[in-house]
Scaffold this active site. Sequence first.
Site, short mmCIF file in Angstrom:
data_model
loop_
_atom_site.label_atom_id
_atom_site.label_comp_id
_atom_site.label_asym_id
_atom_site.label_seq_id
_atom_site.Cartn_x
_atom_site.Cartn_y
_atom_site.Cartn_z
N ASP A 75 0.81 -1.22 0.00
CA ASP A 75 0.00 0.00 0.00
C ASP A 75 0.85 1.27 0.00
O ASP A 75 0.30 2.38 0.11
CB ASP A 75 -0.92 0.03 1.24
CG ASP A 75 -2.28 -0.64 0.98
OD1 ASP A 75 -2.66 -0.78 -0.20
OD2 ASP A 75 -2.96 -0.99 1.96
N ARG A 150 -10.42 5.59 10.71
CA ARG A 150 -8.97 5.43 10.85
C ARG A 150 -8.38 6.41 11.89
O ARG A 150 -8.00 6.02 12.96
CB ARG A 150 -8.28 5.63 9.49
CG ARG A 150 -8.74 4.66 8.39
CD ARG A 150 -8.12 3.30 8.56
NE ARG A 150 -8.53 2.33 7.56
CZ ARG A 150 -7.89 2.08 6.42
NH1 ARG A 150 -6.83 2.80 6.09
NH2 ARG A 150 -8.32 1.15 5.60
N HIS A 179 -11.78 7.39 4.49
CA HIS A 179 -10.87 8.51 4.75
C HIS A 179 -11.57 9.80 4.32
O HIS A 179 -12.33 9.80 3.34
CB HIS A 179 -9.60 8.39 3.88
CG HIS A 179 -8.50 7.56 4.47
ND1 HIS A 179 -7.65 6.82 3.68
CD2 HIS A 179 -8.07 7.39 5.74
CE1 HIS A 179 -6.75 6.20 4.46
NE2 HIS A 179 -6.98 6.54 5.70
N CYS A 275 -4.86 10.00 -2.84
CA CYS A 275 -4.18 9.01 -1.97
C CYS A 275 -2.73 8.81 -2.39
O CYS A 275 -1.88 8.50 -1.56
CB CYS A 275 -4.88 7.66 -2.04
SG CYS A 275 -6.59 7.69 -1.57
N1 ARG Z 1 -5.39 0.24 0.94
C1 ARG Z 1 -5.19 1.51 1.55
C2 ARG Z 1 -5.76 1.49 2.95
O1 ARG Z 1 -6.80 0.93 3.15
C3 ARG Z 1 -5.84 2.60 0.76
C4 ARG Z 1 -5.49 3.95 1.25
C5 ARG Z 1 -6.26 5.03 0.57
N2 ARG Z 1 -5.64 6.30 0.80
C6 ARG Z 1 -6.26 7.47 0.96
N3 ARG Z 1 -5.53 8.55 1.11
N4 ARG Z 1 -7.55 7.54 1.03
O2 ARG Z 1 -5.20 2.03 3.87
#
Ligand code: ARG
Length: 299
Positions: A75, A150, A179, A275
């Site tokens: 990632d 998160r 996010h 992202c």
């Molecule tokens: N697979 C990553 C996660 O779940 C994707 C992150 C997406 N990033 C963002 N800035 N929205 O953490």
Amino acid sequence: MLNGVGHPVRHAKLRHYLMCPPTYFDVTYAINPWMDPSGHVDRALAARQWSGLVDAYRSTGHRVDLLEPLADLPDMVYAANGATVVDGRTLPARFANPERDAEAAVHTAWHWRNGALYGGGNIQPAIAINEAEGDFAVLSRRILAGHGFRTSPEAHRELATLTDREVLSLELVDPRLFHLDLALAVLDDERDHIAYYPDAFSQRSRRLLGQLFPDALIATKLDAYAFGLNVVSDGLHVFIPAGARQLRELLAVAGYWPISVDLSELIKGGGGVKCCTQEIRPARTAQLVLSQLLAGASS
Ligand code: ARG
């Protein structure tokens, strides 16, 4: 100055971005609803699409620095999640999921080595969970901060202390838009013009957004699920997936120049344009030196 339909004339501001090539990009675990580890990832295609984004930034005059990717961190391409830099002050991430834990140290080391580039040096170790620009949206003075999936609200306070800025908390409620940068986009960070998808937020946060940003562009569910809010704007050019059709039209009417970017392969990991892009916002003094240098170079 207003354009023919009453919107301000837009200006591009030169930016400094940190990105990480998708050399080891893969979907080997599922930490968000977009990720399906049983699906196929075409890494070569991901690399071509990602390079297209880097080229688009560079050809509009922006500086892009690269972070060395590490195997076993699939990632890492989502560089926006690694650190937040505001006025040359840096808050590295502290990831919510153990799968991404080790990325934070790579970002921290990059900022220690390269802080001089942006007048940095004030790097504060993160205590609470924060996924950096995934959940922090920086405006002219304020910072908007997401929580619910998160980043924790304690981290909002950490960022406020580090930056001496007001940090406004917004609660996210749609697991697909886990996010803040999937639910809200900063279009003009001097005039605080944003776009967002209201249903991604709790009622209280929606009300707050409505009060604070009466001129915001309102995105649809289709736009948001096409990663249409996961965009980067330099104040004029908005790098956006072609699929976010209605939002693209709104952007054009509001005086922006939408630039199509296709990141279909990277979307399999649950991330799009924003992202992949960490913005480095220099200290004011560094900004001044840079603009003087640029003015000197063009005179
Ligand atoms: N697979 C990553 C996660 O779940 C994707 C992150 C997406 N990033 C963002 N800035 N929205 O953490």
